[in-house]
Scaffold this motif. Structure first.
Motif, mmCIF file in Angstrom:
data_model
loop_
_atom_site.group_PDB
_atom_site.id
_atom_site.type_symbol
_atom_site.label_atom_id
_atom_site.label_comp_id
_atom_site.label_asym_id
_atom_site.label_seq_id
_atom_site.Cartn_x
_atom_site.Cartn_y
_atom_site.Cartn_z
ATOM 1 N N MET A 1 0.819 -1.195 0.000
ATOM 2 C CA MET A 1 0.000 0.000 0.000
ATOM 3 C C MET A 1 0.864 1.260 0.000
ATOM 4 N N LYS A 2 1.933 1.251 0.804
ATOM 5 C CA LYS A 2 2.834 2.403 0.833
ATOM 6 C C LYS A 2 3.505 2.600 -0.524
ATOM 7 N N ALA A 3 3.920 1.482 -1.149
ATOM 8 C CA ALA A 3 4.550 1.573 -2.463
ATOM 9 C C ALA A 3 3.570 2.119 -3.495
ATOM 10 N N CYS A 4 2.299 1.710 -3.416
ATOM 11 C CA CYS A 4 1.280 2.195 -4.340
ATOM 12 C C CYS A 4 1.118 3.710 -4.222
ATOM 13 N N LYS A 5 1.078 4.207 -2.999
ATOM 14 C CA LYS A 5 0.906 5.654 -2.800
ATOM 15 C C LYS A 5 2.114 6.424 -3.341
ATOM 16 N N ARG A 6 3.312 5.892 -3.105
ATOM 17 C CA ARG A 6 4.503 6.559 -3.635
ATOM 18 C C ARG A 6 4.478 6.589 -5.162
ATOM 19 N N LEU A 7 4.061 5.474 -5.754
ATOM 20 C CA LEU A 7 4.022 5.387 -7.210
ATOM 21 C C LEU A 7 3.009 6.365 -7.793
ATOM 22 N N LEU A 8 1.827 6.493 -7.181
ATOM 23 C CA LEU A 8 0.812 7.409 -7.693
ATOM 24 C C LEU A 8 1.302 8.852 -7.664
ATOM 25 N N VAL A 9 1.977 9.227 -6.593
ATOM 26 C CA VAL A 9 2.525 10.581 -6.492
ATOM 27 C C VAL A 9 3.558 10.821 -7.590
ATOM 28 N N ARG A 10 4.440 9.845 -7.798
ATOM 29 C CA ARG A 10 5.474 9.993 -8.825
ATOM 30 C C ARG A 10 4.870 10.056 -10.224
ATOM 31 N N LEU A 11 3.826 9.273 -10.464
ATOM 32 C CA LEU A 11 3.161 9.313 -11.771
ATOM 33 C C LEU A 11 2.555 10.684 -12.042
ATOM 34 N N ALA A 14 5.270 13.118 -12.813
ATOM 35 C CA ALA A 14 5.845 12.915 -14.146
ATOM 36 C C ALA A 14 4.884 13.329 -15.247
ATOM 37 N N PHE A 15 3.569 13.166 -15.007
ATOM 38 C CA PHE A 15 2.561 13.499 -16.023
ATOM 39 C C PHE A 15 1.497 14.397 -15.391
ATOM 40 N N PRO A 16 1.825 15.666 -15.164
ATOM 41 C CA PRO A 16 0.926 16.551 -14.391
ATOM 42 C C PRO A 16 -0.428 16.808 -15.036
ATOM 43 N N LYS A 17 -0.544 16.684 -16.379
ATOM 44 C CA LYS A 17 -1.797 17.003 -17.042
ATOM 45 C C LYS A 17 -2.474 15.793 -17.683
ATOM 46 N N LEU A 18 -1.866 14.632 -17.565
ATOM 47 C CA LEU A 18 -2.404 13.442 -18.223
ATOM 48 C C LEU A 18 -3.612 12.899 -17.471
ATOM 49 N N ARG A 19 -4.666 12.524 -18.227
ATOM 50 C CA ARG A 19 -5.824 11.874 -17.618
ATOM 51 C C ARG A 19 -5.470 10.415 -17.349
ATOM 52 N N MET A 20 -5.588 9.982 -16.104
ATOM 53 C CA MET A 20 -5.201 8.627 -15.730
ATOM 54 C C MET A 20 -6.276 7.991 -14.859
ATOM 55 N N MET A 21 -6.378 6.682 -14.969
ATOM 56 C CA MET A 21 -7.280 5.910 -14.115
ATOM 57 C C MET A 21 -6.499 4.786 -13.456
ATOM 58 N N MET A 22 -6.696 4.609 -12.148
ATOM 59 C CA MET A 22 -6.105 3.487 -11.443
ATOM 60 C C MET A 22 -7.131 2.357 -11.379
ATOM 61 N N VAL A 23 -6.745 1.169 -11.848
ATOM 62 C CA VAL A 23 -7.577 -0.022 -11.690
ATOM 63 C C VAL A 23 -6.836 -0.955 -10.742
ATOM 64 N N TYR A 28 -7.202 -2.858 -2.311
ATOM 65 C CA TYR A 28 -6.978 -1.421 -2.312
ATOM 66 C C TYR A 28 -8.169 -0.524 -2.010
ATOM 67 N N PRO A 29 -9.397 -1.011 -1.823
ATOM 68 C CA PRO A 29 -10.480 -0.066 -1.524
ATOM 69 C C PRO A 29 -10.430 0.398 -0.070
ATOM 70 N N ASN A 30 -9.752 1.489 0.182
ATOM 71 C CA ASN A 30 -9.723 2.076 1.524
ATOM 72 C C ASN A 30 -9.706 3.593 1.406
ATOM 73 N N LEU A 33 -6.343 5.806 0.476
ATOM 74 C CA LEU A 33 -5.885 5.669 -0.901
ATOM 75 C C LEU A 33 -6.838 6.387 -1.858
ATOM 76 N N MET A 34 -8.151 6.233 -1.660
ATOM 77 C CA MET A 34 -9.101 6.906 -2.532
ATOM 78 C C MET A 34 -9.017 8.420 -2.379
ATOM 79 N N ALA A 35 -8.776 8.886 -1.139
ATOM 80 C CA ALA A 35 -8.608 10.326 -0.928
ATOM 81 C C ALA A 35 -7.358 10.838 -1.642
ATOM 82 N N LEU A 36 -6.293 10.047 -1.641
ATOM 83 C CA LEU A 36 -5.075 10.428 -2.355
ATOM 84 C C LEU A 36 -5.338 10.527 -3.858
ATOM 85 N N CYS A 37 -6.097 9.571 -4.391
ATOM 86 C CA CYS A 37 -6.435 9.626 -5.817
ATOM 87 C C CYS A 37 -7.205 10.903 -6.145
#
Length: 244
Positions: A1-11, A14-23, A28-30, A33-37
């Motif tokens: 879970m910690k690695a996932c949050k770090r990865l989302l921030v880095r993404l 790296a892509f500040p304007k790109l439309r992205m969806m996490m599947v 992961y439904p907590n 994490l959803m608030a971070l998204c």
């Protein structure tokens, strides 16, 4: 879970304007994490198991009785699908002993039925969605977004266990590993395209994917392909026909 949050921030960095969806799967439904998204402006579709987010499931069961028109049926391949959805569920979660947060989420579900070996099979699915569901988008978000995670995992499984050695650390240099990662994906893509050409597809149907790969390897290693034939084939105009 910690690695996932770090990865989302880095993404997002790296892509500040790109439309992205996490599947993601049912781990992961907590709330955090959803608030971070939401904070990172990331869309999401996350598997929602029955044993997760009990308060959300209580709201879902109650609202489904009141909103009976929020359903849609759809034919997907050989499967009959019955979708339902509930929007604007308020989910409260505790991020720290003195910190409570409230988040609005949406839930979609699907019941599938299909025939297999003369028997009727049935399966049930549910997802948490970052965006409200409608008759116009529920199929797109569930089938072509949330369930696309299976295709991603299948590709990773092939690369890890079926000859691409994705789990092996070939270098401790980060630049070298990134370059190898890109080249490995390109090689996998080329292999998939080759296996779906019209000529090779006949061998795939006869021998299977692994059998076809062994057949091609044996041909190259043992020199059964004559040089003159290969040069003659290269001299002709190239035409690839896909069998998808």
């Amino acid at each position: 879970m910690k690695a996932c949050k770090r990865l989302l921030v880095r993404l997002r960095q790296a892509f500040p304007k790109l439309r992205m969806m996490m599947v993601a799967d049912g781990l992961y439904p907590n709330g955090p994490l959803m608030a971070l998204c939401r904070k990172l402006r990331l869309d999401f579709m996350i598997v929602l198991p029955r044993e997760c987010l009990h308060s959300v499931w209580e709201e879902v069961e109650g609202l489904r009785k009141l909103e009976k028109d929020q359903t849609r049926t759809y034919r997907w391949g050989n499967r009959e699908q019955a979708f339902w959805w509930v929007n604007q569920i308020e989910y409260e979660f505790q991020e720290s002993p003195r910190s409570w947060h409230r988040l609005k989420i949406h839930v979609a579900g699907c019941t599938e039925r299909w025939e297999e070996k003369g028997e009727t099979k049935e399966a049930h699915w549910a997802w948490v969605s970052a965006r409200p569901l409608t008759r116009q988008n529920v199929v797109e978000r569930c089938n072509r977004a949330a369930r696309h995670r299976w295709d991603i995992e299948e590709n990773i499984l092939v690369e890890k266990h079926h000859g691409y050695q994705y789990e092996h650390a070939f270098s401790l240099d980060w630049t070298a590993m990134r370059n190898w990662h890109v080249m490995m994906h390109l090689g996998h893509l080329l292999n998939v395209l080759v296996l779906h050409t019209e000529v090779v597809m006949r061998k795939v149907r006869e021998l299977g994917i692994r059998g076809t790969v062994r057949f091609l390897k044996d041909n190259w290693v043992n020199g059964w392909i004559h040089r003159e034939w290969l040069l003659g084939a290269l001299a002709k105009p190239t035409r690839l026909r896909w069998a998808i």
